[in-house]
Design an enzyme around this catalytic site. Structure first.
Site, PDB file in Angstrom:
ATOM      1  N   HIS A 129      42.724  39.000  32.628  1.00 22.58           N
ATOM      2  CA  HIS A 129      42.098  37.520  33.036  1.00 22.58           C
ATOM      3  C   HIS A 129      42.566  36.254  32.495  1.00 22.58           C
ATOM      4  O   HIS A 129      42.284  35.406  33.376  1.00 22.58           O
ATOM      5  CB  HIS A 129      40.449  37.222  31.494  1.00 22.58           C
ATOM      6  CG  HIS A 129      39.864  35.807  31.586  1.00 22.58           C
ATOM      7  ND1 HIS A 129      40.332  34.470  31.203  1.00 22.58           N
ATOM      8  CD2 HIS A 129      39.039  35.618  32.897  1.00 22.58           C
ATOM      9  CE1 HIS A 129      38.668  33.674  31.609  1.00 22.58           C
ATOM     10  NE2 HIS A 129      38.775  34.586  32.587  1.00 22.58           N
ATOM     11  N   HIS A 150      31.993  42.702  32.464  1.00 19.96           N
ATOM     12  CA  HIS A 150      32.159  41.013  33.039  1.00 19.96           C
ATOM     13  C   HIS A 150      33.749  41.506  31.770  1.00 19.96           C
ATOM     14  O   HIS A 150      33.227  41.544  30.165  1.00 19.96           O
ATOM     15  CB  HIS A 150      31.892  40.494  32.292  1.00 19.96           C
ATOM     16  CG  HIS A 150      32.489  38.974  31.385  1.00 19.96           C
ATOM     17  ND1 HIS A 150      32.991  37.927  31.120  1.00 19.96           N
ATOM     18  CD2 HIS A 150      32.704  38.250  32.910  1.00 19.96           C
ATOM     19  CE1 HIS A 150      33.252  37.174  31.273  1.00 19.96           C
ATOM     20  NE2 HIS A 150      33.875  37.481  32.563  1.00 19.96           N
ATOM     21  N   GLU A 176      34.166  45.182  35.951  1.00 23.12           N
ATOM     22  CA  GLU A 176      34.558  43.490  36.409  1.00 23.12           C
ATOM     23  C   GLU A 176      36.553  44.181  36.437  1.00 23.12           C
ATOM     24  O   GLU A 176      36.459  44.342  35.684  1.00 23.12           O
ATOM     25  CB  GLU A 176      34.290  42.517  35.889  1.00 23.12           C
ATOM     26  CG  GLU A 176      35.279  41.355  37.186  1.00 23.12           C
ATOM     27  CD  GLU A 176      35.032  39.774  35.663  1.00 23.12           C
ATOM     28  OE1 GLU A 176      35.286  40.195  34.529  1.00 23.12           O
ATOM     29  OE2 GLU A 176      35.431  38.975  36.629  1.00 23.12           O
ATOM     30  N   ASP A 181      39.940  40.694  36.692  1.00 28.61           N
ATOM     31  CA  ASP A 181      40.660  40.062  37.295  1.00 28.61           C
ATOM     32  C   ASP A 181      42.013  40.619  37.599  1.00 28.61           C
ATOM     33  O   ASP A 181      43.040  41.237  36.453  1.00 28.61           O
ATOM     34  CB  ASP A 181      40.494  38.952  35.530  1.00 28.61           C
ATOM     35  CG  ASP A 181      39.291  38.601  35.479  1.00 28.61           C
ATOM     36  OD1 ASP A 181      38.517  37.872  36.266  1.00 28.61           O
ATOM     37  OD2 ASP A 181      39.003  38.540  34.667  1.00 28.61           O
ATOM     38  N   GLU A 214      38.569  39.671  40.838  1.00 28.16           N
ATOM     39  CA  GLU A 214      38.310  38.617  41.163  1.00 28.16           C
ATOM     40  C   GLU A 214      39.829  38.070  41.229  1.00 28.16           C
ATOM     41  O   GLU A 214      40.590  38.191  40.681  1.00 28.16           O
ATOM     42  CB  GLU A 214      37.833  38.165  40.188  1.00 28.16           C
ATOM     43  CG  GLU A 214      38.752  36.610  39.862  1.00 28.16           C
ATOM     44  CD  GLU A 214      37.941  35.861  38.724  1.00 28.16           C
ATOM     45  OE1 GLU A 214      37.129  36.024  37.795  1.00 28.16           O
ATOM     46  OE2 GLU A 214      38.315  34.356  38.986  1.00 28.16           O
TER      47      GLU A 214
HETATM   48 CA    CA Z   1      36.586  37.435  36.006  1.00 30.49          CA
END
Ligand code: CA
Length: 314
Positions: free
Chosen positions: A52, A10, A37, A39, A143
């Site tokens: 993020h 994360h 991950e 973002d 994301e």
């Molecule tokens: Ca995220």
């Protein structure tokens, strides 16, 4: 569904280094993450960077570098800066809204280190380079952040993301990638209008977090998950959506959401597993991870601490 749950780092190994820095990603890679991950938000010159939030004041020194560039709400937005300007910023450990105190006091100091904002391309090149040099096949997990907000700002982040991903060879459902989003309408657009074949994951929030205008209580019902399964391959619920603590002895009991998701053919990748912020009712991190894996049979998990989590999964 799968045998061993996927370990998704994360924001990188953000329990140890400032989130979304390449340093945090390299560390997570070395700690045995299956996926890293990203973002993704857009800059003023329409580049995609890995951050993020649409705001940048909690994790960079933008207030010192560009004091006059806040919007009327007092916040500083990645969208208001060209990539070259963002590259001049120093990234630091996340600070609270007072601009001083750390969100996670036990983590990397908020006032030291030299880190920078990275583009999506730079991060993919790090992962693919490491895959080549180590012989591993670690995946990416981008994301699409705040798609409705980005559309209002005049940019289609999803279309641009898919273009970058295709340039780096991510086009098929068997490729080592999941694309995630909180906004169902955007995931549907990604699948149906953009014809994306990659695995997609519907994130599930609490309505009060204002992640999108979706009704997440409805989404968590059997009918809601059936609809999601028409577009996505999995769901990413908040850990607290998956259980409740019994009034009598405080023991965790399944909310049933994992079972209903599995009945609809959806994988379940809950967020976020943190050694310094345990789920309600758990006394230690090992107990929490083991319960989710053994009792709920989750298919993956997002964690800030890939090393500890890897040891527990083995
Ligand atoms: Ca995220």
């Amino acid at each position: 569904m799968s045998d061993k749950p996927l370990l998704i780092a994360h924001r990188g190994a953000c329990g140890y280094l400032p989130e979304h820095t390449l340093e945090a990603k390299a560390m997570a890679y070395a700690m045995g993450a299956d996926f890293l991950e990203q973002d993704v938000v857009a800059t003023r010159d329409d580049r995609l960077v890995v951050l993020h939030d649409i705001h940048i004041d909690s994790v960079t020194n933008v207030v010192e570098q560009f004091p006059s560039r806040a919007r009327a709400d007092g916040r500083y937005y990645a969208r208001d800066f060209d990539l070259a300007e963002l590259k001049r910023l120093n990234v630091h450990e996340r600070r609270a809204t007072d601009g001083i105190s750390a969100v996670y006091p036990g983590r990397f100091p908020t006032n030291t280190g030299r880190f920078s904002v990275s583009t999506l391309e730079e991060e993919i090149e790090l992962v693919q380079g490491l895959n080549r040099s180590t012989g591993e096949n670690v995946g990416i997990y981008p994301e699409v952040k705040s798609p409705a907000w980005h559309h209002a700002e005049g940019i289609d982040v999803s279309r641009q993301l898919l273009r970058v991903l295709a340039n780096y060879g991510y086009t098929e459902p068997t490729d080592p990638i999941f694309v995630q989003c909180f906004d169902y309408d955007e995931l549907q657009r990604i699948r149906e209008q953009h014809g994306c074949k990659l695995r997609l994951l519907q994130l599930i929030a609490e309505d009060s977090w204002n992640e999108s205008n979706n009704n997440y209580a409805d989404m968590r019902t059997s009918a809601g998950l059936k609809k999601v399964s028409g577009v996505a391959d999995g769901i990413g619920p908040w850990v607290e959506h998956l259980y409740a603590c019994q009034a009598i002895d405080g023991q965790p009991v399944s909310s049933g959401l994992v079972n209903v998701a599995h009945e609809n053919g959806l994988q379940v990748h809950p967020y976020t597993f943190r050694t310094d912020e345990l789920g309600t009712g758990f006394d230690n991190y090992a107990e929490m991870v083991n319960w989710f894996v053994d009792e709920l049979a989750i298919d993956g998990l997002f964690t800030d601490f890939p090393d500890v989590t890897r040891r527990l999964l083995e």
